[in-house]
Scaffold this active site. Sequence first.
Site, short mmCIF file in Angstrom:
data_model
loop_
_atom_site.label_atom_id
_atom_site.label_comp_id
_atom_site.label_asym_id
_atom_site.label_seq_id
_atom_site.Cartn_x
_atom_site.Cartn_y
_atom_site.Cartn_z
N GLU A 255 0.82 -1.22 0.00
CA GLU A 255 0.00 0.00 0.00
C GLU A 255 0.85 1.26 0.00
O GLU A 255 0.32 2.37 0.06
CB GLU A 255 -0.91 0.01 1.23
CG GLU A 255 -1.74 -1.24 1.42
CD GLU A 255 -2.68 -1.51 0.25
OE1 GLU A 255 -3.18 -0.53 -0.33
OE2 GLU A 255 -2.90 -2.69 -0.07
N HIS B 238 -14.65 -4.63 -3.11
CA HIS B 238 -14.04 -3.47 -2.45
C HIS B 238 -15.03 -2.83 -1.47
O HIS B 238 -15.42 -1.66 -1.62
CB HIS B 238 -13.59 -2.45 -3.51
CG HIS B 238 -12.14 -2.10 -3.42
ND1 HIS B 238 -11.14 -3.03 -3.61
CD2 HIS B 238 -11.50 -0.94 -3.14
CE1 HIS B 238 -9.96 -2.46 -3.48
NE2 HIS B 238 -10.14 -1.18 -3.17
N ARG C 2 -5.89 -9.57 2.15
CA ARG C 2 -4.70 -10.41 2.36
C ARG C 2 -4.73 -11.10 3.72
O ARG C 2 -4.24 -12.22 3.87
CB ARG C 2 -3.44 -9.57 2.17
CG ARG C 2 -3.19 -9.21 0.71
CD ARG C 2 -1.86 -8.55 0.46
NE ARG C 2 -1.77 -7.20 0.98
CZ ARG C 2 -2.22 -6.11 0.37
NH1 ARG C 2 -2.83 -6.22 -0.82
NH2 ARG C 2 -2.09 -4.92 0.89
#
Length: 364
Positions: free
Chosen positions: A67, A201, A212
């Site tokens: 990220e 999302h 994850r």
Amino acid sequence: MRRVPFEPMLLPLGEDVIDQLTFINELINANKSVAQYQIMLRNAKVSPKLLLNPIMLNEAVQSTKIEGTQVTLDEVLEVEAQSRKNNKDVQEVMNYFHALNQGMETLRMLPISTRLFKLLHKTLMSNAVRGSNRSPGEYRKSQNFIGPAGCTIETATYIPPEPQLVDKYMDNLEKYINNPKDNLNELVRIAIIHAQFETIHPFLDGNGRIGRILIPIYLYYKEVIDYPNFFLSETLEKDKHKYYRYLNDTRYKSDWNQWIKFFLESVDIQARKNIKLIEEFNNLYEHDLAIAQRLVNSSSIKTLVDAMFQRPVFTVKTMTIATGLSDATCRRYLATLEENRLIFSNNKQRSKTFYYYNLLDKLR
């Protein structure tokens, strides 16, 4: 022409979408490697519970790195040992670590569900990190989009479903996780589940990290692995552009087979790396424990070495808490180990920090 939000297929995917023959070899290799890793863990000289803390922290570092957060494992361990001041980047990593732990513990009481997702997201977005003002613990009520920094919805690489459809798709995902009604292998299912979660999302921020976290939690939940310590973030981070491209191809090209093949290859790579790591941990533990026992003629030195494997950056205070040994005993043992170069310190007079580099070098 105005770009519109994507509408995913509901799960399970049909046989016309999934062709298992296209990734059968990758599936065989991945299952074999994961099984070997589990056998290695069960027979490891170092308790998997001891290694869970540093391995999970390293996963937290790797996942937040995808990220864009730039934090080292050493920095995170120093904050954990209370020898370095915290900052927002480290806090993001610590939030991920706490969410991982929370997921593992909560599975004893809850199935993988919307309630669990929202709980983990609230933890991930706590303590004033980036995104903490973007509805932590709640599915989004507004449209979001994905793309490079500064992009608009018109130039985005992906536009997720409209907010009013999020509950519908997440309900479908939850049902698939707990009652899949297909004949796919669990490794293939988690590849589909991870991609579908990222496609929906459901949150305004933190979707990649929650997605994850879902990988080891799902495999643990389905008893594919004995401990929720099989992480893919390091492997995915190395191929992150391929990772994002193949995810997008499941959406706009319906190419699920390519994505599943890539995911299984990543599982195989990570499992083989983990096998090598356990071998190295075993050798290191035997070697350094023997040295420590030669230097310190006491059975309690093993307790100290075990604690060093759990927390390879530490202070006297954190070590007394971890071992239950007295302050004076810890200081004496640590001074002996440092004198013989088994550990190293920063030589500060107050709050001296010790580093067990033999282990850190293998974790980094």
